[in-house]
Design a protein around this motif. Structure first.
Motif, PDB file in Angstrom:
ATOM      1  N   GLY A 118     -62.894  63.825  38.841  1.00 27.96           N
ATOM      2  CA  GLY A 118     -63.974  64.411  39.646  1.00 27.96           C
ATOM      3  C   GLY A 118     -65.202  64.630  38.779  1.00 27.96           C
ATOM      4  N   TYR A 119     -64.980  65.213  37.610  1.00 23.77           N
ATOM      5  CA  TYR A 119     -66.083  65.506  36.685  1.00 23.77           C
ATOM      6  C   TYR A 119     -66.722  64.204  36.190  1.00 23.77           C
ATOM      7  CZ  TYR A 119     -68.476  67.496  32.598  1.00 23.77           C
ATOM      8  OH  TYR A 119     -69.412  67.875  31.671  1.00 23.77           O
ATOM      9  N   LEU A 120     -65.863  63.248  35.804  1.00 19.10           N
ATOM     10  CA  LEU A 120     -66.380  62.021  35.187  1.00 19.10           C
ATOM     11  C   LEU A 120     -67.142  61.148  36.180  1.00 19.10           C
ATOM     12  CD1 LEU A 120     -63.301  61.238  32.934  1.00 19.10           C
ATOM     13  CD2 LEU A 120     -65.597  61.815  32.136  1.00 19.10           C
ATOM     14  N   ILE A 121     -66.642  61.101  37.421  1.00 20.07           N
ATOM     15  CA  ILE A 121     -67.336  60.278  38.419  1.00 20.07           C
ATOM     16  C   ILE A 121     -68.719  60.875  38.677  1.00 20.07           C
ATOM     17  CG2 ILE A 121     -67.322  59.567  40.863  1.00 20.07           C
ATOM     18  CD1 ILE A 121     -64.249  59.243  40.524  1.00 20.07           C
ATOM     19  N   GLN A 122     -68.763  62.193  38.776  1.00 20.69           N
ATOM     20  CA  GLN A 122     -70.056  62.856  38.988  1.00 20.69           C
ATOM     21  C   GLN A 122     -70.984  62.595  37.788  1.00 20.69           C
ATOM     22  OE1 GLN A 122     -69.869  67.153  39.264  1.00 20.69           O
ATOM     23  NE2 GLN A 122     -71.491  67.198  40.789  1.00 20.69           N
ATOM     24  N   PHE A 123     -70.398  62.601  36.610  1.00 20.20           N
ATOM     25  CA  PHE A 123     -71.208  62.489  35.407  1.00 20.20           C
ATOM     26  C   PHE A 123     -71.623  61.039  35.088  1.00 20.20           C
ATOM     27  CE2 PHE A 123     -71.487  62.778  30.606  1.00 20.20           C
ATOM     28  CZ  PHE A 123     -72.687  63.452  30.614  1.00 20.20           C
ATOM     29  N   LEU A 124     -70.661  60.101  35.251  1.00 17.59           N
ATOM     30  CA  LEU A 124     -70.897  58.740  34.750  1.00 17.59           C
ATOM     31  C   LEU A 124     -70.992  57.666  35.817  1.00 17.59           C
ATOM     32  CD1 LEU A 124     -68.273  58.882  31.877  1.00 17.59           C
ATOM     33  CD2 LEU A 124     -70.736  58.909  31.559  1.00 17.59           C
ATOM     34  N   SER A 329     -70.176  51.256  32.517  1.00 22.35           N
ATOM     35  CA  SER A 329     -69.394  51.142  31.274  1.00 22.35           C
ATOM     36  C   SER A 329     -70.253  51.509  30.069  1.00 22.35           C
ATOM     37  CB  SER A 329     -68.866  49.713  31.097  1.00 22.35           C
ATOM     38  OG  SER A 329     -68.008  49.392  32.146  1.00 22.35           O
ATOM     39  N   ILE A 330     -71.506  51.077  30.089  1.00 20.05           N
ATOM     40  CA  ILE A 330     -72.378  51.423  28.952  1.00 20.05           C
ATOM     41  C   ILE A 330     -72.544  52.943  28.890  1.00 20.05           C
ATOM     42  CG2 ILE A 330     -74.761  51.254  28.066  1.00 20.05           C
ATOM     43  CD1 ILE A 330     -74.763  48.370  29.313  1.00 20.05           C
ATOM     44  N   LYS A 331     -72.740  53.560  30.064  1.00 17.42           N
ATOM     45  CA  LYS A 331     -72.874  55.028  30.077  1.00 17.42           C
ATOM     46  C   LYS A 331     -71.588  55.669  29.535  1.00 17.42           C
ATOM     47  CE  LYS A 331     -74.170  55.558  34.447  1.00 17.42           C
ATOM     48  NZ  LYS A 331     -74.647  56.165  35.694  1.00 17.42           N
ATOM     49  N   THR A 332     -70.443  55.108  29.941  1.00 17.70           N
ATOM     50  CA  THR A 332     -69.167  55.674  29.489  1.00 17.70           C
ATOM     51  C   THR A 332     -69.030  55.536  27.980  1.00 17.70           C
ATOM     52  OG1 THR A 332     -68.212  54.949  31.567  1.00 17.70           O
ATOM     53  CG2 THR A 332     -66.666  55.629  29.885  1.00 17.70           C
ATOM     54  N   ILE A 333     -69.398  54.366  27.480  1.00 16.67           N
ATOM     55  CA  ILE A 333     -69.247  54.132  26.038  1.00 16.67           C
ATOM     56  C   ILE A 333     -70.172  55.078  25.250  1.00 16.67           C
ATOM     57  CG2 ILE A 333     -69.737  52.408  24.235  1.00 16.67           C
ATOM     58  CD1 ILE A 333     -68.678  50.314  26.342  1.00 16.67           C
ATOM     59  N   PHE A 334     -71.402  55.228  25.715  1.00 18.95           N
ATOM     60  CA  PHE A 334     -72.322  56.171  25.041  1.00 18.95           C
ATOM     61  C   PHE A 334     -71.765  57.594  25.112  1.00 18.95           C
ATOM     62  CE2 PHE A 334     -75.469  52.900  24.747  1.00 18.95           C
ATOM     63  CZ  PHE A 334     -76.261  53.290  23.686  1.00 18.95           C
ATOM     64  N   PHE A 335     -71.291  57.971  26.311  1.00 22.18           N
ATOM     65  CA  PHE A 335     -70.792  59.335  26.490  1.00 22.18           C
ATOM     66  C   PHE A 335     -69.557  59.581  25.625  1.00 22.18           C
ATOM     67  CE2 PHE A 335     -67.376  61.611  28.794  1.00 22.18           C
ATOM     68  CZ  PHE A 335     -67.854  62.900  28.636  1.00 22.18           C
ATOM     69  N   ALA A 336     -68.568  58.631  25.747  1.00 21.04           N
ATOM     70  CA  ALA A 336     -67.277  58.874  25.085  1.00 21.04           C
ATOM     71  C   ALA A 336     -67.373  58.683  23.585  1.00 21.04           C
ATOM     72  CB  ALA A 336     -66.217  57.931  25.661  1.00 21.04           C
TER      73      ALA A 336
END
Ligand code: HEM
Length: 581
Positions: A118-124, A329-336
């Protein structure tokens, strides 16, 4: 008439309440006899315990720190429930990596918990690799895996060296000005520089200016619900949805812009390749992801063997689904990837200062590999694989990740699942997974004394079999296989773990002999070194009632949850040049 309506509404509410209470109590009764802290009131569950944790720990601490406290205080087995329903989740915590590997993450990999997704979908975004499941996840992982392979990351060693040298310049400048600053901030700029190089093969110059991707990301983190408030009602903001939507538009546009530029550069590279112009082997994560995508498409149903691979040489040729996958995916990679690694680096400097004996051993190892008077930077560029030989340096990074893990997974059995019970092989107890959010918390596993004796002590040697002072620890037995999992485990483990370890080794190899970071919170005495306690129950139990505690496990700097587990206060302090530097 009005009275009749009011009576009906009142009766309805009463009936709903009666049903709700009855359902809650019967759910709690179903867990009777299973490992959990004492429950004095079936209606309140373990809320009293949540309240105690809230009081004894510093405000804002990451709630993974609560789990070990609860386990120690109530002398619970390695796997146990904590029931915060209806205001929070029913947790099933486990400190047992074997149980987790068998049933939750490796042999059987359960879906991610809705609390995370829930958090990740909202965020990324909904296509983020961290929370999607099934075939979509598999195809994204297949697309991105080549870029994250150790061999590919090694081709970036020279660029990581350059970014690390820029970081060293920043630290030396801070040492010169004796400025009080937040180390995490500058370590984050460094890791963003490195991710920019790996993902786009471009210098985002994050150490000297704020790139729009990062600006929008930071605004977004601040807009998200505070993950340090364990109950949803503690953080309600009516305009949040709108602000997040607007920020998402700007963030997506900034990512899209970099992506389009990358596709144009790639088109030029492909053209050069076709003309036989030889270039260095370096390939960015996006290059390799697009290569994999194009290859897969060229094997599609309507394609004859021998047909040329259809290359994406223009940003307008990117299919919409692929574009969305790439952006998320780019947002996820930057975030993670950025603040996990930067926090690890910040803590590593802090721990090395607190443990001069470890610093001395690390220095000795670096002197051995890169003798004083020679250039470590040049040597790493010449042979990047040399950093894999830094055994003690690697052990320091692993021990830092053990004490201060930045992330972990939470899993869940969905109501449709065929099985919702597992037998704990350690205790023979049948665990009921229905309704539970299963948290094999890395922080908790890393404090399991069977695997990591004297868990609160910083002992890098524990990871080196021929040096460990704990040769009988389970870490070196079959039971300890895959016990250390700061990057998760199984098909959902961290895709960036090689990058994180390689960059951490290079950064330390180039900086740890040069600078000494000393923790100092503004307005407080520098270099606080509280005693390392046996556990938090001893430490915090003694302090209850003396106001808000600000030391946890003997550290003035503890972990707070802001996307990932980060050092509270940004790890403030000053940097000093080491005398030999
Ligand atoms: C010290 C640094 C790092 C730590 C401790 C860490 C930790 C983790 C953990 C525990 C997971 C699993 C999360 C879950 O199961 O929900 C994960 C997943 C992931 N990490 Fe990392 N990470 C680090 C660095 C990086 C870097 C440098 C990148 C990329 C540049 C990265 C990208 C990812 C991605 C994309 C996933 C999702 C993988 C998937 O679900 O297939 N991480 N990380």
């Amino acid at each position: 008439m009005l009275l009749k309506v009011l009576t009906a509404v009142f009766a309805g509410v009463l009936a709903w309440l009666a049903y709700f209470v009855n359902d809650l109590v019967s759910k709690r009764k179903r867990l009777a006899g299973l490992p959990q802290p004492p429950m004095t009131n079936l209606l309140l569950g373990h809320l009293e315990i949540a309240d105690e944790c809230r009081r004894v720990f510093p405000k804002g601490i990451h709630s993974h720190a609560w789990a070990d406290y609860i386990r120690e205080k109530w002398k619970l087995p390695e796997t146990f429930y904590v029931d915060w329903r209806p205001f929070g989740p029913l947790w099933l915590f486990t400190a047992d990596p074997e149980l987790s590997n068998e049933f939750f993450t490796i042999k059987q990999s359960l879906p991610k918990s809705s609390l995370m997704t829930g958090y990740l979908i909202q965020f990324l975004g909904k296509n983020n690799m961290l929370s999607i499941e099934g075939a979509h996840h598999k195809s994204l992982r297949t697309m991105f895996n080549p870029g994250f392979s150790s061999n590919n990351i090694m081709t970036y060693a020279d660029a990581i060296v350059e970014a690390s040298l820029r970081f060293l310049d920043v630290l030396k400048e801070k040492a010169k000005t004796k400025e009080l600053f937040e180390l995490e901030e500058y370590a984050t700029r460094l890791t963003i520089d490195i991710i920019g190089l790996a993902v786009f093969d471009t210098n985002l110059q994050a150490q000297t200016k704020i790139h729009p991707i990062i600006r929008h990301f930071r605004e977004r983190v601040l807009m998200m619900p505070g993950a340090d408030t364990p109950f949803f009602f503690q953080d309600v903001q009516p305009t949040r949805g709108l602000r997040l939507w607007w920020n998402n538009r700007k963030l997506n546009a900034a990512v899209n812009d970099e992506l389009n530029q990358k596709i144009q550069r790639r088109a030029k590279d492909l053209e050069d390749d076709a003309r036989g112009i030889i270039k260095p082997k370096k390939k960015s994560i996006i290059d390799l992801a697009l290569n994999t995508y194009e290859k897969e498409m060229s094997m599609g149903e309507n394609v004859k063997s021998g047909d040329a691979i259809n290359r994406i040489t223009d940003s307008s040729a990117v299919p919409p689904q692929l574009r969305q996958d790439l952006i998320d995916s780019i947002k996820t990679i930057f975030f993670a990837g950025h603040d996990t690694t930067s926090s690890t680096l910040a803590w590593c400097y802090y721990l090395l200062h607190r443990h001069p004996e470890a610093q001395a051993k690390l220095t000795a190892e670096l002197d051995d590999s890169f003798p004083p008077g020679t250039s470590a930077a040049a040597r790493i560029k010449e042979d990047p694989y040399i950093i894999n030989k830094l055994e003690y340096t690697t052990a320091c990074i692993r021990e830092t990740l053990r004490i201060f893990p930045s992330a972990s997974t939470i899993r869940q059995v969905y109501p449709s699942a065929a099985h919702n019970k597992v037998t704990d092989p350690r205790t023979g107890v049948e665990l009921d997974l229905e309704d539970a959010h299963i948290w094999p918390a890395v922080h908790l596993i890393n404090r399991n004394k069977r695997i990591f004796p004297q868990p609160l002590k910083f002992v890098p040697e524990r990871f080196i079999q021929h040096l460990t002072p704990f040769p009988d620890a389970d870490l070196f037995k079959p039971a300890g296989k895959n016990a250390f999992q700061p990057f998760g485990a199984g098909p959902r483990s961290c895709i960036g773990q090689e990058l994180a370890m390689i960059e951490s080794r290079i950064v330390l190899a180039l900086t740890a002999r040069e600078v000494d970071f000393v923790l100092e919170f503004p307005g407080e005495e520098a270099d606080p070194q509280p005693e390392i306690p046996e556990n938090t129950v001893v430490e915090l139990g003694e302090k209850t009632g003396e106001g808000t505690p600000n030391v946890v496990e003997g550290h003035r700097v503890w972990q707070t949850l802001k996307g990932s587990a980060k050092p509270a206060g940004g790890c403030p302090g000053r940097v000093y040049l080491r005398t030999s530097a």
